[in-house]
Design an enzyme around this catalytic site. Structure first.
Site, PDB file in Angstrom:
ATOM      1  N   THR A  43       1.043  -1.176  -0.186  1.00 43.28           N
ATOM      2  CA  THR A  43      -0.458   0.101   0.139  1.00 43.28           C
ATOM      3  C   THR A  43       0.745   1.671   0.043  1.00 43.28           C
ATOM      4  O   THR A  43       1.535   0.770   0.521  1.00 43.28           O
ATOM      5  CB  THR A  43      -0.708   0.016   1.192  1.00 43.28           C
ATOM      6  OG1 THR A  43      -1.619  -1.109   1.344  1.00 43.28           O
ATOM      7  CG2 THR A  43      -1.997   1.445   1.872  1.00 43.28           C
ATOM      8  N   ARG A  64     -14.817  -6.130  -0.055  1.00 44.13           N
ATOM      9  CA  ARG A  64     -14.063  -5.711   1.139  1.00 44.13           C
ATOM     10  C   ARG A  64     -13.426  -4.905   0.855  1.00 44.13           C
ATOM     11  O   ARG A  64     -13.154  -4.365  -0.615  1.00 44.13           O
ATOM     12  CB  ARG A  64     -13.227  -6.766   1.338  1.00 44.13           C
ATOM     13  CG  ARG A  64     -12.161  -6.591   2.591  1.00 44.13           C
ATOM     14  CD  ARG A  64     -10.835  -5.485   2.292  1.00 44.13           C
ATOM     15  NE  ARG A  64      -9.609  -5.953   3.181  1.00 44.13           N
ATOM     16  CZ  ARG A  64      -8.681  -5.207   3.295  1.00 44.13           C
ATOM     17  NH1 ARG A  64      -8.500  -4.162   2.411  1.00 44.13           N
ATOM     18  NH2 ARG A  64      -8.215  -5.113   4.263  1.00 44.13           N
ATOM     19  N   VAL A  65     -13.704  -3.655   2.221  1.00 50.30           N
ATOM     20  CA  VAL A  65     -13.242  -2.404   1.866  1.00 50.30           C
ATOM     21  C   VAL A  65     -12.609  -2.327   3.158  1.00 50.30           C
ATOM     22  O   VAL A  65     -12.857  -2.944   4.029  1.00 50.30           O
ATOM     23  CB  VAL A  65     -14.344  -1.311   1.942  1.00 50.30           C
ATOM     24  CG1 VAL A  65     -14.156   0.460   2.071  1.00 50.30           C
ATOM     25  CG2 VAL A  65     -15.701  -1.124   0.869  1.00 50.30           C
ATOM     26  N   GLY A  66     -11.207  -1.603   2.617  1.00 47.62           N
ATOM     27  CA  GLY A  66      -9.801  -2.105   4.268  1.00 47.62           C
ATOM     28  C   GLY A  66     -10.082  -0.564   5.029  1.00 47.62           C
ATOM     29  O   GLY A  66     -10.981   0.471   4.868  1.00 47.62           O
ATOM     30  N   ASP A  67      -9.330  -0.186   5.449  1.00 47.48           N
ATOM     31  CA  ASP A  67      -9.047   1.535   6.230  1.00 47.48           C
ATOM     32  C   ASP A  67      -8.604   1.823   5.463  1.00 47.48           C
ATOM     33  O   ASP A  67      -8.499   3.180   6.443  1.00 47.48           O
ATOM     34  CB  ASP A  67      -7.695   0.674   7.543  1.00 47.48           C
ATOM     35  CG  ASP A  67      -6.428   0.276   7.335  1.00 47.48           C
ATOM     36  OD1 ASP A  67      -6.778  -0.832   5.657  1.00 47.48           O
ATOM     37  OD2 ASP A  67      -5.893   0.793   7.063  1.00 47.48           O
ATOM     38  N   THR A  71      -1.380   1.818   7.440  1.00 52.24           N
ATOM     39  CA  THR A  71      -0.566   0.150   5.770  1.00 52.24           C
ATOM     40  C   THR A  71      -0.633  -0.821   7.144  1.00 52.24           C
ATOM     41  O   THR A  71      -0.069  -1.323   8.218  1.00 52.24           O
ATOM     42  CB  THR A  71       0.252   0.599   5.232  1.00 52.24           C
ATOM     43  OG1 THR A  71       0.832  -0.734   4.886  1.00 52.24           O
ATOM     44  CG2 THR A  71       1.864   0.909   5.894  1.00 52.24           C
ATOM     45  N   GLY A  72      -0.930  -1.492   6.534  1.00 42.65           N
ATOM     46  CA  GLY A  72      -0.776  -3.690   7.546  1.00 42.65           C
ATOM     47  C   GLY A  72      -2.436  -3.631   7.186  1.00 42.65           C
ATOM     48  O   GLY A  72      -2.970  -3.318   6.548  1.00 42.65           O
ATOM     49  N   GLY A 130      -5.930  -3.825   7.500  1.00 40.76           N
ATOM     50  CA  GLY A 130      -6.906  -2.685   7.358  1.00 40.76           C
ATOM     51  C   GLY A 130      -7.914  -3.245   8.589  1.00 40.76           C
ATOM     52  O   GLY A 130      -7.790  -2.143   8.858  1.00 40.76           O
TER      53      GLY A 130
END
Ligand code: ASP
Length: 310
Positions: free
Chosen positions: A179, A207-210, A229-230, A232
């Site tokens: 990211t 899927r929606v991340g952070d 990052t990482g 999420g």
């Protein structure tokens, strides 16, 4: 007034030998942002310019070279946030554009909304003039095919294995982040955070991340701007970006605030995450709980650096 910029290229475990490409991309991104800030440009322009450089560099998991989802196509998440006017623009599940961060910026500047998702985001990007663009690189496709095959012969026999894929990915050392994020402080004292990603590899479709969630993977207040990052899900469950900035607002030093949040996330989730951040005085901080997180920064005390580890 201070000007400063810090960028990251994703928390994770980078393959041996990929360091040079990652650091070269990081240096180019810092330079792109720095050039704008030194010409009295805005933090928004600087962070977006740095993010575009990183999106265009195929070694990172954003824009060209982003990771594929479980079904084998790319869904982008991106967000940009500005401190002084509480501006936010985000996209999630966006497909087939070259620079998702620019679409996120246009959501902020050209619409009444803060986030567009899925087909609507892609349709908006086309209206804004972003042509159809295939971001899949041969390396990412090969990586996806390899993982898909391993899943099919391993835990993939369980039809629900794809829904809890994190353990599988952790047991494969080639797993990497990638990211990208950029935070900038301009001569007006305005902060901006920008983050862009293909998300986690093999994620479920939808899927929606952070990254596109303000206050989680991307956050800018008048006190501090943060890009995460990482994995999420841990960042979201910790509201990490906002948590770091709020601590700074209460008078905690930026590095102390970031490390406290990382410690808490480690205690709560053993979270494999990292952050970059910048406060209104131009202090830059990077920290991560993964093997690597390529990052680089520039401050107007003249210091410019790029590193794989904080
Ligand atoms: N934070 C990103 C996400 O969960 C992935 C990453 O940074 O590696 O979508």
């Amino acid at each position: 007034m201070s000007i400063a910029l810090i960028v990251h290229g994703g928390a994770g475990t980078w393959r041996p030998g990929s360091d040079a490409d990652a650091l070269a991309g990081i240096r180019r991104a810092v330079k792109a942002g720095r050039d704008i800030l030194e010409r009295q440009g805005s933090a928004l322009d600087a962070a977006c310019a740095a993010a575009v450089v990183l999106e265009d560099e195929s070694v990172f998991n954003a824009g060209t070279g982003a990771v594929l989802n479980f079904d084998g196509f790319v869904e982008f998440d991106a967000c940009v946030m500005t401190s002084h006017d509480k501006g936010i623009g985000a996209v999630s599940g966006l497909q087939r554009v070259q620079n998702p961060i620019l679409v996120a910026r246009q959501v902020m500047e050209m619409t009444d909304h803060v986030m567009l998702t899925g087909d609507g985001a892609t349709r908006f990007a086309r209206v804004m003039g972003h042509p159809d663009y295939d971001p899949v690189t041969p390396a990412r496709l090969a990586d996806w095919q390899d993982k898909k095959q391993k899943l099919a012969f391993g835990i993939g026999r369980d039809p629900q294995a794809s829904m809890k894929i994190r353990a599988f990915l952790q047991s494969h050392p080639e797993y990497a982040g990638g990211t990208i994020g950029a935070v900038a402080l301009d001569a007006q004292g305005h902060l901006c955070a920008a983050t862009s990603t293909g998300g986690v590899t093999m994620k479920l479709v939808g899927r929606v991340g952070d990254t596109p969630l303000p206050g989680c993977g991307t956050y800018a207040s008048i006190d501090a701007a943060v890009s995460a990052t990482g994995t999420g899900e841990y960042v979201v469950r910790s509201f990490a970006g906002r948590e770091i900035a709020d601590r700074v607002a209460r008078g905690v030093a930026l590095d102390t605030a970031m490390n406290a949040v990382l410690d808490q996330m480690q205690a709560d989730f053993n979270a494999d995450v990292g952050f970059i951040a910048l406060d209104r005085h131009g202090r830059t901080v990077a920290a991560h709980r993964t093997a690597h997180m390529p990052h680089g920064w520039f401050r107007n005390d003249g210091l410019t650096e790029a590193r794989m580890q904080a």
